[in-house]
Design a protein around this motif. Structure first.
Motif, PDB file in Angstrom:
ATOM      1  N   TRP A   1      24.718  30.573 -48.758  1.00 37.67           N
ATOM      2  CA  TRP A   1      25.071  31.981 -48.899  1.00 37.67           C
ATOM      3  C   TRP A   1      23.938  32.891 -48.389  1.00 37.67           C
ATOM      4  O   TRP A   1      24.178  33.856 -47.669  1.00 37.67           O
ATOM      5  CB  TRP A   1      25.391  32.275 -50.363  1.00 37.67           C
ATOM      6  CG  TRP A   1      25.759  33.686 -50.646  1.00 37.67           C
ATOM      7  CD1 TRP A   1      26.879  34.361 -50.211  1.00 37.67           C
ATOM      8  CD2 TRP A   1      25.027  34.620 -51.427  1.00 37.67           C
ATOM      9  NE1 TRP A   1      26.869  35.641 -50.682  1.00 37.67           N
ATOM     10  CE2 TRP A   1      25.737  35.825 -51.435  1.00 37.67           C
ATOM     11  CE3 TRP A   1      23.828  34.546 -52.130  1.00 37.67           C
ATOM     12  CZ2 TRP A   1      25.294  36.956 -52.111  1.00 37.67           C
ATOM     13  CZ3 TRP A   1      23.397  35.663 -52.805  1.00 37.67           C
ATOM     14  CH2 TRP A   1      24.122  36.859 -52.788  1.00 37.67           C
ATOM     15  N   VAL A   2      22.701  32.570 -48.743  1.00 40.57           N
ATOM     16  CA  VAL A   2      21.555  33.373 -48.311  1.00 40.57           C
ATOM     17  C   VAL A   2      21.356  33.277 -46.796  1.00 40.57           C
ATOM     18  O   VAL A   2      21.099  34.288 -46.125  1.00 40.57           O
ATOM     19  CB  VAL A   2      20.277  32.949 -49.078  1.00 40.57           C
ATOM     20  CG1 VAL A   2      19.042  33.601 -48.497  1.00 40.57           C
ATOM     21  CG2 VAL A   2      20.404  33.269 -50.555  1.00 40.57           C
ATOM     22  N   VAL A   3      21.481  32.087 -46.244  1.00 37.54           N
ATOM     23  CA  VAL A   3      21.343  31.909 -44.797  1.00 37.54           C
ATOM     24  C   VAL A   3      22.440  32.673 -44.068  1.00 37.54           C
ATOM     25  O   VAL A   3      22.199  33.310 -43.036  1.00 37.54           O
ATOM     26  CB  VAL A   3      21.337  30.411 -44.415  1.00 37.54           C
ATOM     27  CG1 VAL A   3      21.472  30.212 -42.915  1.00 37.54           C
ATOM     28  CG2 VAL A   3      20.067  29.752 -44.929  1.00 37.54           C
ATOM     29  N   ALA A   4      23.659  32.639 -44.599  1.00 38.93           N
ATOM     30  CA  ALA A   4      24.763  33.375 -43.985  1.00 38.93           C
ATOM     31  C   ALA A   4      24.499  34.879 -44.024  1.00 38.93           C
ATOM     32  O   ALA A   4      24.794  35.588 -43.057  1.00 38.93           O
ATOM     33  CB  ALA A   4      26.075  33.051 -44.691  1.00 38.93           C
ATOM     34  N   ALA A   5      23.926  35.351 -45.120  1.00 39.16           N
ATOM     35  CA  ALA A   5      23.594  36.780 -45.212  1.00 39.16           C
ATOM     36  C   ALA A   5      22.523  37.148 -44.188  1.00 39.16           C
ATOM     37  O   ALA A   5      22.570  38.232 -43.597  1.00 39.16           O
ATOM     38  CB  ALA A   5      23.118  37.113 -46.620  1.00 39.16           C
TER      39      ALA A   5
ATOM     40  N   GLU B   1      26.557  39.738 -39.988  1.00 36.00           N
ATOM     41  CA  GLU B   1      27.759  40.181 -40.694  1.00 36.00           C
ATOM     42  C   GLU B   1      28.901  39.170 -40.585  1.00 36.00           C
ATOM     43  O   GLU B   1      29.577  38.878 -41.578  1.00 36.00           O
ATOM     44  CB  GLU B   1      28.208  41.533 -40.141  1.00 36.00           C
ATOM     45  CG  GLU B   1      29.366  42.130 -40.883  1.00 36.00           C
ATOM     46  CD  GLU B   1      29.741  43.507 -40.378  1.00 36.00           C
ATOM     47  OE1 GLU B   1      30.867  43.925 -40.689  1.00 36.00           O
ATOM     48  OE2 GLU B   1      28.938  44.143 -39.678  1.00 36.00           O
ATOM     49  N   GLN B   2      29.125  38.619 -39.405  1.00 40.76           N
ATOM     50  CA  GLN B   2      30.229  37.677 -39.229  1.00 40.76           C
ATOM     51  C   GLN B   2      30.001  36.393 -40.040  1.00 40.76           C
ATOM     52  O   GLN B   2      30.920  35.883 -40.681  1.00 40.76           O
ATOM     53  CB  GLN B   2      30.426  37.340 -37.745  1.00 40.76           C
ATOM     54  CG  GLN B   2      31.612  36.436 -37.474  1.00 40.76           C
ATOM     55  CD  GLN B   2      32.928  37.013 -37.999  1.00 40.76           C
ATOM     56  OE1 GLN B   2      33.171  38.213 -37.939  1.00 40.76           O
ATOM     57  NE2 GLN B   2      33.771  36.148 -38.551  1.00 40.76           N
ATOM     58  N   ALA B   3      28.790  35.881 -40.020  1.00 39.58           N
ATOM     59  CA  ALA B   3      28.481  34.672 -40.798  1.00 39.58           C
ATOM     60  C   ALA B   3      28.635  34.940 -42.293  1.00 39.58           C
ATOM     61  O   ALA B   3      29.139  34.089 -43.039  1.00 39.58           O
ATOM     62  CB  ALA B   3      27.063  34.192 -40.488  1.00 39.58           C
TER      63      ALA B   3
ATOM     64  N   ALA C   1      31.208  33.157 -44.938  1.00 43.07           N
ATOM     65  CA  ALA C   1      30.710  32.576 -46.189  1.00 43.07           C
ATOM     66  C   ALA C   1      31.407  33.202 -47.392  1.00 43.07           C
ATOM     67  O   ALA C   1      31.778  32.500 -48.336  1.00 43.07           O
ATOM     68  CB  ALA C   1      29.202  32.756 -46.294  1.00 43.07           C
ATOM     69  N   ALA C   2      31.596  34.514 -47.355  1.00 47.20           N
ATOM     70  CA  ALA C   2      32.259  35.199 -48.461  1.00 47.20           C
ATOM     71  C   ALA C   2      33.706  34.727 -48.602  1.00 47.20           C
ATOM     72  O   ALA C   2      34.210  34.572 -49.720  1.00 47.20           O
ATOM     73  CB  ALA C   2      32.201  36.705 -48.257  1.00 47.20           C
ATOM     74  N   ALA C   3      34.369  34.481 -47.479  1.00 51.76           N
ATOM     75  CA  ALA C   3      35.746  33.989 -47.530  1.00 51.76           C
ATOM     76  C   ALA C   3      35.801  32.582 -48.116  1.00 51.76           C
ATOM     77  O   ALA C   3      36.671  32.270 -48.930  1.00 51.76           O
ATOM     78  CB  ALA C   3      36.364  34.008 -46.138  1.00 51.76           C
ATOM     79  N   ILE C   4      34.868  31.744 -47.717  1.00 44.83           N
ATOM     80  CA  ILE C   4      34.836  30.367 -48.233  1.00 44.83           C
ATOM     81  C   ILE C   4      34.481  30.364 -49.718  1.00 44.83           C
ATOM     82  O   ILE C   4      35.157  29.739 -50.537  1.00 44.83           O
ATOM     83  CB  ILE C   4      33.836  29.506 -47.436  1.00 44.83           C
ATOM     84  CG1 ILE C   4      34.343  29.312 -46.007  1.00 44.83           C
ATOM     85  CG2 ILE C   4      33.593  28.166 -48.126  1.00 44.83           C
ATOM     86  CD1 ILE C   4      33.320  28.694 -45.080  1.00 44.83           C
ATOM     87  N   LEU C   5      33.423  31.077 -50.067  1.00 43.95           N
ATOM     88  CA  LEU C   5      32.955  31.085 -51.454  1.00 43.95           C
ATOM     89  C   LEU C   5      33.880  31.851 -52.386  1.00 43.95           C
ATOM     90  O   LEU C   5      33.834  31.678 -53.601  1.00 43.95           O
ATOM     91  CB  LEU C   5      31.534  31.645 -51.531  1.00 43.95           C
ATOM     92  CG  LEU C   5      30.468  30.825 -50.799  1.00 43.95           C
ATOM     93  CD1 LEU C   5      29.123  31.522 -50.863  1.00 43.95           C
ATOM     94  CD2 LEU C   5      30.378  29.426 -51.358  1.00 43.95           C
ATOM     95  N   GLY C   6      34.729  32.707 -51.827  1.00 40.34           N
ATOM     96  CA  GLY C   6      35.664  33.472 -52.646  1.00 40.34           C
ATOM     97  C   GLY C   6      36.975  32.754 -52.900  1.00 40.34           C
ATOM     98  O   GLY C   6      37.809  33.242 -53.666  1.00 40.34           O
TER      99      GLY C   6
END
Length: 126
Positions: free
Chosen positions: A44-48, A52-54, A58-63
Motif C-alpha cells: 500500500w505504501v509503495v503504491a502510494a 496516482e494510478q498505482a 491498490a485501493a481497488a484491490i485492498l477495498g
C-alpha cells in the motif's frame, strides 16, 4: 515384548493441550501472520509512492470484500499479539503464573483483542 496399539507417549490425538499452551502457540502464530500482513502494508505504501494510478489500483484491490475480511482478521491478530505481549511482560515481572491467573489472563487477552478490533473498525468505518 508386547505389541500394544496404544501410543508410546501422549500425542495430540489423546492429549488435550492446556489453554496456556494454546495461547502461547497462538502468540507465535500471530507474530508470523503479522509479518505476512505487513507485506500488504508495504504494498500500500509503495503504491502510494508510485503515483496516482498505482494507488488507485491498490485501493481497488485492498477495498474488495475478501481483502477487507482478511484485514479484519489481521487487525484481530495485531491486537491479540499486543494484548498477549502485555501478558508476557507481566509474566517477565514474575506475576501471574498461578494456573487460574494464567488462564484468566489468556481469556482477557482474547477478549481485549476482540474489543479493540471492533473499536478500531468502528472508528475506521464511521
Amino acid at each position: 515384548m508386547s505389541t500394544d496399539s496404544r501410543p508410546l507417549s501422549p500425542h495430540l490425538q489423546v492429549y488435550r493441550l492446556p489453554f496456556t499452551a494454546l495461547t502461547s502457540i497462538s502468540h507465535r502464530i500471530s507474530g508470523v501472520l503479522l509479518s505476512a500482513g505487513s507485506l500488504v502494508l508495504v504494498y500500500w505504501v509503495v503504491a502510494a509512492a508510485a503515483g496516482e494510478q498505482a494507488y488507485r489500483t491498490a485501493a481497488a484491490i485492498l477495498g474488495s470484500l475478501p481483502i477487507q475480511l482478511l484485514m479484519f482478521a489481521w487487525t484481530f491478530v495485531l491486537f491479540y499479539h499486543l494484548c498477549n505481549g502485555i501478558r508476557h511482560l507481566v509474566w517477565d515481572a514474575g506475576y501471574g503464573f498461578e494456573l487460574e491467573t494464567a488462564k484468566r489472563s489468556g481469556q482477557m487477552a482474547i477478549g481485549g483483542a476482540a474489543v479493540l478490533t471492533l473499536i478500531a473498525w468502528l472508528i475506521a468505518i464511521f
